[in-house]
Scaffold this active site. Structure first.
Site, PDB file in Angstrom:
ATOM      1  N   VAL A  53       0.837  -1.194   0.000  1.00 40.21           N
ATOM      2  CA  VAL A  53       0.000   0.000   0.000  1.00 40.21           C
ATOM      3  C   VAL A  53       0.875   1.249   0.000  1.00 40.21           C
ATOM      4  O   VAL A  53       1.829   1.346   0.777  1.00 40.21           O
ATOM      5  CB  VAL A  53      -0.932   0.003   1.227  1.00 40.21           C
ATOM      6  CG1 VAL A  53      -1.758   1.290   1.257  1.00 40.21           C
ATOM      7  CG2 VAL A  53      -1.854  -1.217   1.203  1.00 40.21           C
ATOM      8  N   ASP A  69     -10.592 -11.940   7.420  1.00 38.21           N
ATOM      9  CA  ASP A  69      -9.139 -11.836   7.618  1.00 38.21           C
ATOM     10  C   ASP A  69      -8.861 -10.982   8.854  1.00 38.21           C
ATOM     11  O   ASP A  69      -8.279  -9.897   8.768  1.00 38.21           O
ATOM     12  CB  ASP A  69      -8.488 -11.208   6.378  1.00 38.21           C
ATOM     13  CG  ASP A  69      -6.980 -11.422   6.346  1.00 38.21           C
ATOM     14  OD1 ASP A  69      -6.468 -12.161   7.209  1.00 38.21           O
ATOM     15  OD2 ASP A  69      -6.317 -10.849   5.459  1.00 38.21           O
TER      16      ASP A  69
END
Length: 442
Positions: free
Chosen positions: A138, A281
């Site tokens: 990211v 997750d």
């Protein structure tokens, strides 16, 4: 070219070195013992060296190897402290960071996926990644309209690497046992492998994130950043500041821990009812604590690459099972589990033994509030993992229907995070609000 190791032979050799390296260090440890070092000191050094190799190998490979490491990181609370201690720092690093791709590779991916003029989409773009995870990293940027954004870029070759890693890890699962004693790794690896295609599809991820952002828009407790732009292997979302849950686990005050735990439980149980999806997750790297201008702390949620589709919310049999167990209805819970496929027709169990097996597991739902701790979870794990324990023998005869596999893993992972936090949580309150079947019908 990417620096993500993609050749199967290279990745296989690195993964194979994990159990082989462990065996070598056992021999090294034996030599140290013969040389006069105490068993306790040798064991500690052995675990530390193993943890360092585990992090280095899984972090360098990224892909399925790192995804596997991230999944393991939330289970360290269940391990004996003498084993968990050396692994904790190494494994939790995998929740937030990995060796990054070079800027040149990132620019190449952006040019291929967003067009040669990709820079025109941004007022600013930071080449140094803000975070690097299992299949992508990211970057912080400013969108052309001035919004602060997070740009998630999928590693070139991530799909091939992910499948290759999980295939190899599946073959080595038995040998990897000494790395995480007391855990059956094969079901975890198989479940991760079954989710590969969804994990790689940023269109599906964007759809799941939009659904959550809409459902939690204006919510007092949970914040989900909006999707700004989605392309193949590139996902742009609003940037979200906040304190990573991993930092709260390491250094947070008890008030922060309790608030984070309550919000995490609230998101876990309210999410399916409000969105028809289960965020699947739940490792600490995907959550932030956000301080609001009104003084109210909120939970920020990231990464919707893996979700379970529950269009009707939580399955009613889960709530019914919990309620019957709490009521001590041995015959009722046994009949219910048989009807739902948790006990196969070829197996006959003692209803009272089944009740005795379940009651300690659902202890957090019995009281108005419950403090999740590592010792509590270790006690549960030891009870079920010990071959001499009646709970171990009975647990081997309980069947988990395929439709419950991911729900089971997500719930256990969330409990693992709550124990890492050491949070006191009003879990029963969330169950009563969001879990169908938990409250008796009027």
């Amino acid at each position: 070219m990417s620096d993500l190791p993609r050749k199967a032979v290279t990745r296989t050799a690195k993964l194979a070195a994990l159990p082989l390296g462990f065996a070598g260090r056992v021999t090294w440890g034996l030599g140290k013992r013969i040389g006069g070092k105490s068993a306790e000191i040798v064991a500690r050094e052995l675990q530390q060296r193993t943890a360092e190799q585990l992090f280095r190998t899984l972090g360098e490979l990224k892909g399925g190897a790192m995804k596997f490491g991230q999944a393991l990181s939330v289970f360290e609370s269940a391990l004996p402290e003498e084993v968990a201690g050396p692994y904790r720092a190494a494994l939790t690093k995998l929740q937030e960071a990995a060796p990054p791709l070079p800027a040149q590779t990132v620019h190449q991916v952006l040019a291929e996926r967003l067009g040669a003029d990709w820079r025109d989409l941004f007022e600013e773009f930071e080449d140094k990644p803000a975070a690097a995870a299992s299949i992508g990293q990211v970057h912080r940027a400013v969108w052309h309209d001035g919004r602060q954004v997070a740009v998630k870029v999928q590693y070139p070759g991530a799909g091939e690497a992910l499948l290759s890693d999980l295939r190899q890890l599946g073959r080595f699962a038995g040998l990897l046992g000494p790395l995480i004693p007391g855990m059956d790794l094969k079901p975890l690896i198989k479940e991760l492998r079954d989710r590969v295609s969804e994990e790689l599809d940023y269109e599906l991820e964007a759809e799941a994130q939009r659904t959550h952002a809409d459902a939690f828009d204006g919510d007092e407790d949970v914040v989900v950043p909006d999707v700004v732009h989605q392309g193949e292997q590139v996902l742009v979302t609003e940037w979200m500041e906040g304190t990573p849950l991993s930092e709260v686990i390491a250094d947070g005050t008890q008030e922060e821990r309790d608030r984070a735990g309550q919000l995490l439980a609230r998101f876990l149980f309210s999410g399916p009812a409000r969105t028809g999806l289960l965020h699947a997750d739940p490792h600490p790297g995907n959550f932030r604590l956000l301080a609001g201008a009104d003084g109210r702390t909120r939970l920020g949620v990231l990464d919707f690459g893996t979700v379970d589709r529950l269009p009707g919310g939580w399955p009613e049999p889960i709530g019914t099972s919990l309620r019957m167990t709490l009521e001590g209805d041995a015959e009722g819970i046994y009949g219910h589990l048989c009807a739902e496929g948790f006990v196969k027709e070829s197996i006959e169990l003692d209803p009272e033994a089944v009740l005795d097996y379940l009651l300690p597991i659902i202890e957090p739902a019995q009281a108005e509030e419950f403090t999740f701790t590592r010792p509590w979870l270790r006690g549960q794990a030891a009870r079920i993992a010990d071959p001499r324990s009646p709970a171990h023998q009975l647990g081997r005869q309980i069947n988990l229907p395929p439709s419950y596999l991911l729900i089971h893993r997500v719930t256990l992972s969330t409990i693992g995070v709550l124990c890492q936090l050491g949070a006191t949580v009003r879990l029963r309150e969330e169950l009563e609000s969001w879990l169908p079947g938990f409250l008796p019908e009027d």
